[in-house]
Design an enzyme around this catalytic site. Structure first.
Site, mmCIF file in Angstrom:
data_model
loop_
_atom_site.group_PDB
_atom_site.id
_atom_site.type_symbol
_atom_site.label_atom_id
_atom_site.label_comp_id
_atom_site.label_asym_id
_atom_site.label_seq_id
_atom_site.Cartn_x
_atom_site.Cartn_y
_atom_site.Cartn_z
ATOM 1 N N LYS A 26 0.843 -1.204 0.000
ATOM 2 C CA LYS A 26 0.000 0.000 0.000
ATOM 3 C C LYS A 26 0.878 1.254 0.000
ATOM 4 O O LYS A 26 0.612 2.210 -0.733
ATOM 5 C CB LYS A 26 -0.930 0.013 1.214
ATOM 6 N N ARG A 29 2.201 1.728 -3.483
ATOM 7 C CA ARG A 29 1.140 2.184 -4.390
ATOM 8 C C ARG A 29 0.837 3.668 -4.176
ATOM 9 O O ARG A 29 0.665 4.426 -5.126
ATOM 10 C CB ARG A 29 -0.126 1.341 -4.174
ATOM 11 N N HIS A 31 2.825 6.020 -2.631
ATOM 12 C CA HIS A 31 3.903 7.002 -2.502
ATOM 13 C C HIS A 31 5.094 6.862 -3.444
ATOM 14 O O HIS A 31 5.909 7.775 -3.492
ATOM 15 C CB HIS A 31 4.416 7.015 -1.064
ATOM 16 N N LYS A 63 -8.153 13.363 -0.362
ATOM 17 C CA LYS A 63 -7.056 13.300 0.602
ATOM 18 C C LYS A 63 -6.407 14.675 0.632
ATOM 19 O O LYS A 63 -6.084 15.233 -0.417
ATOM 20 C CB LYS A 63 -6.053 12.227 0.164
ATOM 21 N N SER A 65 -3.436 15.751 1.432
ATOM 22 C CA SER A 65 -2.094 15.821 0.858
ATOM 23 C C SER A 65 -1.568 14.413 0.612
ATOM 24 O O SER A 65 -1.997 13.457 1.256
ATOM 25 C CB SER A 65 -1.140 16.578 1.784
ATOM 26 N N THR A 67 2.337 12.571 -1.019
ATOM 27 C CA THR A 67 3.656 12.768 -1.601
ATOM 28 C C THR A 67 4.040 11.559 -2.432
ATOM 29 O O THR A 67 3.889 10.421 -1.973
ATOM 30 C CB THR A 67 4.704 13.001 -0.492
ATOM 31 N N ARG A 102 -0.928 18.926 -2.707
ATOM 32 C CA ARG A 102 -1.751 19.536 -1.655
ATOM 33 C C ARG A 102 -3.092 19.920 -2.254
ATOM 34 O O ARG A 102 -3.163 20.515 -3.340
ATOM 35 C CB ARG A 102 -1.083 20.786 -1.086
ATOM 36 N N HIS A 134 4.654 3.763 6.244
ATOM 37 C CA HIS A 134 3.941 5.038 6.414
ATOM 38 C C HIS A 134 4.909 6.176 6.106
ATOM 39 O O HIS A 134 6.019 6.204 6.628
ATOM 40 C CB HIS A 134 3.428 5.172 7.848
#
Length: 143
Positions: A26, A29, A31, A63, A65, A67, A102, A134
């Site tokens: 996850k 996928r 980031h 969402k 934000s 990255t 953002r 994370h």
């Protein structure tokens, strides 16, 4: 009746596939985009990638934000071998190329519109079993 059974079987199979995604998968996928995906309209990168990677979807809030890191997954895995900071997060040893998305405006309902910024920064991650799970944030190297 057979059509209904087939339809339900396909839905359950799709749900099982999504449920089978590990936290690391996850993380990748949501980031990692390496090499960086080129889109027809550069200003639409965030909207395109967030939809393509199933981070945003119709019927779900936008969402705020996200990255995308434009480096091999190994560069983020390398962070997990670094000493954790005071908050327990680990950082990449070097700055990486990334796109910070953002949400524009105050509305969190689709359609989602994002502002994209290209940056070179270190990435902070939470790790589990030696793998990033994370993305906790990014920061510029101290001058």
């Amino acid at each position: 009746m057979a059509g209904w059974v087939l339809c339900m079987t396909l839905v359950l199979a799709a749900l099982a596939g999504a449920a089978g995604e590990t936290r690391y998968e996850k993380f990748l996928r949501q980031h990692v985009d390496y090499p960086r995906t080129s889109t027809l309209a550069a200003h639409r990168y965030c909207e395109t990638m967030l939809a393509r990677r199933r981070v945003t979807a119709p019927g779900r809030p936008c969402k705020p934000s996200n990255t995308f890191v434009h480096a091999p997954a190994a560069a983020l895995v390398a962070a997990c071998s670094q000493a954790p900071d005071a908050t327990g997060f680990q950082s990449t040893p070097s700055a990486l190329s990334l796109t910070a998305c953002r949400l524009r405006g105050g509305d969190t309902r689709p359609p989602c519109a994002y502002r994209a910024r290209q940056l070179q920064q270190h990435v902070r991650v939470a790790c589990q079993a030696g793998l990033p799970v994370h993305l906790a944030g990014t920061y510029a190297a101290p001058q």
